[in-house]
Write a protein that holds these residues in place. Structure first.
Motif, mmCIF file in Angstrom:
data_model
loop_
_atom_site.group_PDB
_atom_site.id
_atom_site.type_symbol
_atom_site.label_atom_id
_atom_site.label_comp_id
_atom_site.label_asym_id
_atom_site.label_seq_id
_atom_site.Cartn_x
_atom_site.Cartn_y
_atom_site.Cartn_z
ATOM 1 N N SER A 1 -13.208 2.057 -2.954
ATOM 2 C CA SER A 1 -12.277 3.059 -2.428
ATOM 3 C C SER A 1 -10.860 2.526 -2.331
ATOM 4 O O SER A 1 -9.896 3.275 -2.264
ATOM 5 N N LEU A 2 -10.745 1.199 -2.285
ATOM 6 C CA LEU A 2 -9.405 0.606 -2.244
ATOM 7 C C LEU A 2 -8.748 0.695 -3.624
ATOM 8 O O LEU A 2 -7.542 0.519 -3.756
ATOM 9 N N PRO B 1 -15.418 -7.266 0.184
ATOM 10 C CA PRO B 1 -15.475 -6.469 1.418
ATOM 11 C C PRO B 1 -16.084 -5.085 1.211
ATOM 12 O O PRO B 1 -16.189 -4.603 0.073
ATOM 13 N N TYR B 2 -16.439 -4.469 2.324
ATOM 14 C CA TYR B 2 -17.077 -3.156 2.362
ATOM 15 C C TYR B 2 -16.233 -2.111 1.637
ATOM 16 O O TYR B 2 -15.031 -2.014 1.859
ATOM 17 N N ASP B 3 -16.857 -1.336 0.773
ATOM 18 C CA ASP B 3 -16.223 -0.189 0.134
ATOM 19 C C ASP B 3 -14.936 -0.555 -0.617
ATOM 20 O O ASP B 3 -13.914 0.119 -0.505
ATOM 21 N N MET B 4 -15.004 -1.649 -1.353
ATOM 22 C CA MET B 4 -13.850 -2.114 -2.106
ATOM 23 C C MET B 4 -13.439 -1.098 -3.177
ATOM 24 O O MET B 4 -12.263 -0.975 -3.522
ATOM 25 N N ARG C 1 -5.799 -7.929 -1.569
ATOM 26 C CA ARG C 1 -5.561 -6.557 -1.111
ATOM 27 C C ARG C 1 -4.191 -6.061 -1.568
ATOM 28 O O ARG C 1 -4.039 -4.940 -2.068
ATOM 29 N N GLU D 1 0.839 -1.202 0.000
ATOM 30 C CA GLU D 1 0.000 0.000 0.000
ATOM 31 C C GLU D 1 0.876 1.255 0.000
ATOM 32 O O GLU D 1 1.827 1.366 0.778
#
Lengths: 437, 337
Positions: B216-217, B211-214, B187, B25
């Motif tokens: 935004s990743l 997953p939640y709000d993917m 991820r 990241e």
């Protein structure tokens, strides 16, 4: 710092020149207070000439004189987990924080499901003499969720209510019976609504942050689904209910609508929910591991609005002291909770300095509102009542160093932060139990 | 407090070089490319008569696996040995360190033996970050997979594979298929692909496994396999754990295969020259058809081979970054052994 237990000889105390803020009587003005024989004897406008001699005189000019705070949820860890804290250390921490009464949840070991354990805790607190500990009894035996506890005996032994905390109840029928039984004797039930199956292995708020960090999320529905069910059963049984440590905007709506329907329902939030949001867990800092988890900024805004409107009347510390090892592990292997009793007043004073709450509103959330919920004669400063007082200095800026904490638990994200406002002295049951020197 | 420093910052030294390797990241395009270029330079070591370079000679590398693994552990071991390091393999069952305190004690003991690098696999997200920030900041920590959080070396070997076969990332469409929610690989891949400025990153799966709000990743979400695979250059299949059926995330392997399994028919929606990847081990007939796994578009076995060079790159870069940091801290006369 000076501590002196309530078991010491009673001395007369004069507090002069402070701003007395007492929401119970809607009083907010400079006043002199005279305390003798454990009782508030006189409250007179500041500078009044009828100067009675006193053993101790405290000059409170520039400071705020408040009723001793009443904390509806604080773990003292005794009996059973003395390596995390004891009644002695945690009540001392309470005194240092300006708290004179604290309610201890039933998840001690053994659980507070018998009059004997309830009596033991109160006796230990009395011996220590820094703050009054009011136990909350277990709603089911051993908190196992299947058999009713002896709620009436618990109440007779000094429990101010009963609770299942965040532990499972076998089924809704058992829960219904518990509420009916509690309602029979007008006992207040303390809910911490959670659907454990929806919580699952969750550890932080389900959000973009949980997705990024790969930490299992707890959806808001883990709280709201259970809260909706609990409110329906409260409505059916007519039991007096208090909902603790709410975390979601939707929960506030559910509570507000129940109150509008006239249900005997009150609610609180933990102080730390006002200070932090889910973003704090970035960096895997286990000091931010709490349950319910920190949620979004919009949830936090709704909680603050609810304090302003009175839907949520009370702020608790949700004090959970831990030994160092409990927080020294990868995030999901750490234990949840913050050591918060000493910072309850100072950390929430921010709401006043930010102009979110008036001084009277803020003090009410910490004193007479929680005292009313447990129907206990505390949280006010009135003539001929027991003197429980905190003298708070709103103008001191100080840094929370670990050695300044009296709690066994140094687990707070506020460590080494600079905070505005500090408790200066605490009077519990007419005795000066704490004074900052 | 060092604890609050997020992994992507903690892993860099003052000069912006790796001293740990915890996550892909927020790694710069430059640094990601440097890893791939360094791996390229190591790729021929396996073909030499003496398969060794002396970069980590005299260094002690500890493979610290709190979770079972054969493939990852073996390639790390080979990578460290080809760099001439002394390698220690320690497998610890989760129960032995259920208390944080004993985990810390064990790490301190290993550090006291003058270990220079820990390669850590752990079931808890953030465990390598915890070790790097709280326990052994002077040991180079390499994340070999933590919970659902990150598996950065796997992602880098996947990037290496993609670059090897497709060249520049800018015009590529890459789809990751399957259980994204529980996948640390996915991820790390999404972060690395975005860092390398990939044209489009997609994830495909049912809502129970996304997953939640993917978004935004940095990945476009598709629930339909045909739409998601349309015109992609790279298909990355993820392993489906059997226990997902028991936790009510999926009805059956059969239905999953029918909807999201990679068959020749579904692969036809991708570009004709699309490559098929999988981090392994493969569940044939669950997430991928045998004909596809062994077919001409599959590069699955090559990934394994590239894994060694990529891990050599990461180990040598982190070790040199950590050594530089330590020698800056100590007085100039002192040298690390």
């Amino acid at each position: 710092m000076n501590f002196s237990p309530t078991t010491s000889l009673s001395k007369s105390i004069k507090i002069t020149g402070g701003r007395l803020i007492d929401p119970a009587s809607d009083h907010d003005a400079l006043a002199d207070i005279y305390i003798a024989d454990g009782l508030v004897q006189e409250i007179s406008p500041a500078g009044s000439k009828n100067a009675k001699p006193a053993d101790i005189t405290i000059d409170a000019s520039g400071k705020w004189v408040l009723p001793g705070a009443v904390d509806l949820c604080a773990r003292v860890r005794e009996p059973g987990e003395e390596y995390k804290g004891t009644i002695h250390t945690e009540t001392k921490a309470a005194a240092a924080g300006g708290i004179t009464h604290l309610c201890c949840p039933p998840d001690t070991q053994p659980v507070i499901d018998s009059a004997a354990v309830a009596a033991l805790i109160q006796e230990r607190a009395h011996q220590s003499g820094y703050a009054q500990v009011l136990p909350i009894g277990a709603m089911t035996q051993g908190l196992q969720g299947s058999q009713l506890s002896e709620m009436h005996s618990l109440h007779s032994a000094g429990c101010v209510g009963v609770s299942q905390l965040r532990r499972a109840v076998k089924d809704n029928r058992v829960l219904l019976r518990c509420l009916e039984y509690a309602a029979t004797f007008n006992l207040t039930v303390f809910f911490q609504s959670v659907d454990l199956s929806l919580q699952g292995d969750g550890i932080v708020h389900e959000s973009f942050t949980s997705t990024r960090l790969g930490l299992p999320g707890i959806p808001r529905s883990a709280e709201t689904v259970a809260l909706a069910r609990d409110l329906l059963l409260v409505e059916q049984t007519g039991v007096t209910a208090h909902f603790g440590q709410l975390s979601c905007a939707r929960s506030v709506e559910l509570i507000a609508s129940a109150q509008q329907r006239g249900l005997p329902v009150t609610a609180d939030i933990a102080a730390h929910q006002l200070l932090f949001t889910e973003k704090s867990v970035d960096g895997f800092n286990s000091q931010f591991h709490v349950n319910p988890p920190f949620r979004s900024e919009s949830d936090q805004r709704a909680l603050i609005n609810a304090l302003q409107s009175g839907v949520i009347s009370t702020i608790t510390s949700d004090h959970q002291p831990h030994e160092t090892a409990a927080k020294s592990a990868p995030f999901s292997a750490t234990e949840a909770g913050i050591s918060a009793i000493e910072t309850l007043l100072t950390s929430t004073y921010k709401l006043v300095s930010d102009g979110v709450l008036t001084p009277l509103q803020w003090v009410s959330c910490l004193t007479n509102a929680p005292a009313n919920i447990i129907n206990f004669d505390a949280g006010k400063v009135a003539i001929n009542t027991t003197a429980n007082i905190s003298i708070f200095d709103p103008n001191t800026e100080w840094t929370l160093a670990p050695e300044l904490l009296h709690s066994e638990g140094k687990n707070t994200p506020l460590l080494n932060h600079t905070i505005m406002g500090q408790n200066h002295a605490t009077i519990c049951q007419g005795r000066l139990v704490y004074q900052l020197t | 407090m060092s604890l609050a420093i997020p992994p992507h910052l903690l892993q860099l030294n003052e000069t912006g070089h790796l001293k740990h390797f915890l996550t892909t990241e927020n790694l710069s395009h430059e640094l990601l490319t440097e890893i791939l270029d360094t791996a390229e330079s190591f790729s021929s070591v396996g073909q030499q008569a003496v398969k060794k370079v002396p970069l980590l000679r005299g260094k002690t590398v500890v493979n610290l696996f709190f979770e079972a693994s054969t493939r990852t552990r073996t390639t790390f071991e080979l990578a460290a040995k080809r760099l001439s390091a002394d390698v220690l393999n320690i497998n610890i069952s989760a129960s032995a360190t259920s208390k944080g305190e004993s985990l810390m004690d064990m790490l301190w003991n290993l550090e006291a033996m003058d270990s220079d690098m820990f390669i850590v696999r752990h079931q808890d997200s953030g465990a390598p970050h915890f070790i790097a920030s709280q326990v052994c900041p002077d040991v180079a920590i390499i994340n070999a997979g933590d919970g659902r959080h990150a598996h950065p070396t796997q992602a880098m070997l996947d990037m290496y594979t993609i670059r090897k076969h497709k060249g520049d990332f800018k015009n590529l469409k890459v789809a990751i298929v399957g259980d994204i929610t529980h996948s640390r690989v996915a991820r790390s891949q999404v972060h690395a692909l975005n860092g390398l400025q990939t044209g489009e990153v997609r994830v495909i799966g049912p809502k129970t496994l996304i997953p939640y709000d993917m978004e935004s990743l940095g990945a476009k979400v598709f629930y339909n396999m045909e739409q998601g695979l349309k015109d992609v250059d790279v298909v990355i299949m993820l392993r489906l754990q059997k226990e997902r059926m028991n936790s009510a995330l999926l009805p059956s392997e059969h239905e999953f295969y029918r909807l999201y399994g990679l068959t020749s028919e579904k692969l036809a929606f991708a570009k004709p020259d699309a490559i098929v990847m999988h981090p392994g081990p493969i569940n044939r007939g669950v997430e991928i058809e045998t004909a596809v796994a062994d077919g001409p578009q599959s590069v699955i076995l090559k990934q394994v081979n590239y894994g060694i060079a990529v891990r050599m790159a990461v180990l040598s870069m982190a070790m040199s970054g950590q050594t530089a940091t330590l020698s800056n801290l100590t007085t100039s006369g002192e040298q690390g052994a």
